[in-house]
Design a protein around this motif. Structure first.
Motif, PDB file in Angstrom:
ATOM      1  N   ALA A 160       6.123   6.584  61.568  1.00  0.00           N
ATOM      2  CA  ALA A 160       5.865   7.623  60.565  1.00  0.00           C
ATOM      3  C   ALA A 160       4.557   7.404  59.816  1.00  0.00           C
ATOM      4  O   ALA A 160       3.908   8.367  59.401  1.00  0.00           O
ATOM      5  CB  ALA A 160       7.031   7.712  59.581  1.00  0.00           C
ATOM      6  N   ASP A 161       4.154   6.158  59.677  1.00  0.00           N
ATOM      7  CA  ASP A 161       2.903   5.877  58.970  1.00  0.00           C
ATOM      8  C   ASP A 161       1.717   5.773  59.922  1.00  0.00           C
ATOM      9  O   ASP A 161       0.644   5.334  59.535  1.00  0.00           O
ATOM     10  CB  ASP A 161       3.027   4.609  58.124  1.00  0.00           C
ATOM     11  CG  ASP A 161       3.336   3.376  58.959  1.00  0.00           C
ATOM     12  OD1 ASP A 161       3.493   3.486  60.191  1.00  0.00           O
ATOM     13  OD2 ASP A 161       3.431   2.281  58.363  1.00  0.00           O
ATOM     14  N   ALA A 221      15.675   5.807  59.329  1.00  0.00           N
ATOM     15  CA  ALA A 221      14.766   5.862  58.183  1.00  0.00           C
ATOM     16  C   ALA A 221      15.334   5.097  56.989  1.00  0.00           C
ATOM     17  O   ALA A 221      14.582   4.499  56.221  1.00  0.00           O
ATOM     18  CB  ALA A 221      14.480   7.313  57.804  1.00  0.00           C
ATOM     19  N   GLU A 232       9.333  -3.521  62.249  1.00  0.00           N
ATOM     20  CA  GLU A 232      10.079  -2.258  62.365  1.00  0.00           C
ATOM     21  C   GLU A 232      10.647  -2.105  63.764  1.00  0.00           C
ATOM     22  O   GLU A 232      11.799  -1.710  63.937  1.00  0.00           O
ATOM     23  CB  GLU A 232       9.157  -1.062  62.084  1.00  0.00           C
ATOM     24  CG  GLU A 232       8.832  -0.830  60.653  1.00  0.00           C
ATOM     25  CD  GLU A 232       7.894   0.347  60.494  1.00  0.00           C
ATOM     26  OE1 GLU A 232       8.295   1.308  59.820  1.00  0.00           O
ATOM     27  OE2 GLU A 232       6.780   0.308  61.046  1.00  0.00           O
ATOM     28  N   LYS A 244       6.711   9.412  54.062  1.00  0.00           N
ATOM     29  CA  LYS A 244       6.243   9.542  55.443  1.00  0.00           C
ATOM     30  C   LYS A 244       7.417   9.645  56.407  1.00  0.00           C
ATOM     31  O   LYS A 244       7.389  10.440  57.344  1.00  0.00           O
ATOM     32  CB  LYS A 244       5.328   8.374  55.812  1.00  0.00           C
ATOM     33  CG  LYS A 244       4.000   8.432  55.088  1.00  0.00           C
ATOM     34  CD  LYS A 244       3.118   7.265  55.422  1.00  0.00           C
ATOM     35  CE  LYS A 244       1.810   7.383  54.640  1.00  0.00           C
ATOM     36  NZ  LYS A 244       0.934   6.251  54.873  1.00  0.00           N
ATOM     37  N   GLU A 245       8.448   8.842  56.172  1.00  0.00           N
ATOM     38  CA  GLU A 245       9.649   8.933  57.014  1.00  0.00           C
ATOM     39  C   GLU A 245      10.339  10.282  56.814  1.00  0.00           C
ATOM     40  O   GLU A 245      10.798  10.890  57.779  1.00  0.00           O
ATOM     41  CB  GLU A 245      10.608   7.787  56.686  1.00  0.00           C
ATOM     42  CG  GLU A 245      10.093   6.431  57.114  1.00  0.00           C
ATOM     43  CD  GLU A 245      10.890   5.275  56.559  1.00  0.00           C
ATOM     44  OE1 GLU A 245      10.926   4.230  57.232  1.00  0.00           O
ATOM     45  OE2 GLU A 245      11.469   5.396  55.455  1.00  0.00           O
ATOM     46  N   PHE A 279      13.742   5.239  52.068  1.00  0.00           N
ATOM     47  CA  PHE A 279      13.458   6.456  52.829  1.00  0.00           C
ATOM     48  C   PHE A 279      12.207   7.045  52.196  1.00  0.00           C
ATOM     49  O   PHE A 279      12.281   7.868  51.297  1.00  0.00           O
ATOM     50  CB  PHE A 279      14.655   7.391  52.714  1.00  0.00           C
ATOM     51  CG  PHE A 279      14.651   8.565  53.658  1.00  0.00           C
ATOM     52  CD1 PHE A 279      13.763   8.686  54.707  1.00  0.00           C
ATOM     53  CD2 PHE A 279      15.595   9.565  53.491  1.00  0.00           C
ATOM     54  CE1 PHE A 279      13.794   9.779  55.569  1.00  0.00           C
ATOM     55  CE2 PHE A 279      15.640  10.668  54.345  1.00  0.00           C
ATOM     56  CZ  PHE A 279      14.742  10.767  55.381  1.00  0.00           C
ATOM     57  N   ILE A 316      10.241   7.782  63.846  1.00  0.00           N
ATOM     58  CA  ILE A 316      10.515   7.299  62.490  1.00  0.00           C
ATOM     59  C   ILE A 316       9.772   5.980  62.270  1.00  0.00           C
ATOM     60  O   ILE A 316       9.153   5.770  61.232  1.00  0.00           O
ATOM     61  CB  ILE A 316      12.027   7.127  62.248  1.00  0.00           C
ATOM     62  CG1 ILE A 316      12.732   8.488  62.268  1.00  0.00           C
ATOM     63  CG2 ILE A 316      12.299   6.393  60.930  1.00  0.00           C
ATOM     64  CD1 ILE A 316      12.245   9.492  61.244  1.00  0.00           C
TER      65      ILE A 316
END
Length: 151
Positions: A44-45, A121, A52, A130-131, A127, A41
């Motif tokens: 995700a990007d 997420a 994060e 991508k997540e 949210f 998660i």
């Protein structure tokens, strides 16, 4: 209720369900799968930024939901999985999806892994697509129905 409100409500509901469930699954494969999901998660990007990573690590170490686990072990697993997707996103992702897939034959544990992924997420109040895509991939690796989680 707007789309974003539905996503926030889903995150809150997943958090409540997860808190009731996670303590029952205090085992290695479940701990591995949850920490791998957290790392995916976060990435995700395609990358995990330090903010994060720190925020998720703080959640892991302070969450009442995870208090039945050895927090130090969870943190080590999370850091190791973050390092894998940071070093080589594509190969790291494959490896982490395999780790997550080890609980696929255990539907309650698989659902709890997805619930944690949704909570992570939603942790920043957003949210994003991508997540959501990462959660969908986790759901598929666990052989669950994405519509069950509104993803």
């Amino acid at each position: 209720m707007g789309f974003l409100d539905k996503l926030k409500a889903m995150g809150a509901q997943a958090g409540k369900e997860a808190q009731d469930t996670w303590g029952r699954f205090n085992n290695g494969p479940f701990a591995d799968a949850t920490m791998a999901a957290c790392a995916l998660i976060g990435a995700a990007d395609g990358k995990i930024d330090q903010t994060e990573r720190s925020r998720t690590a703080q959640f892991i170490t302070t969450s009442d939901k995870l208090k039945t686990f050895n927090i130090s072990d969870l943190r080590d697993k999370y850091d190791r999985y973050c390092d894998k997707v940071t070093a080589d996103y594509d190969f790291g992702k494959i490896e982490l999806m395999q780790v997550i897939g080890k609980v696929a034959g255990k539907p309650e544990q698989a659902r709890a892994v997805v619930q944690l992924a949704v909570v992570i997420a939603n942790a920043d109040g957003e949210f994003d697509e991508k997540e959501m895509g990462a959660v969908r991939e986790i759901v598929q690796a666990l052989r669950l129905d994405p519509s069950e989680f509104n993803v």
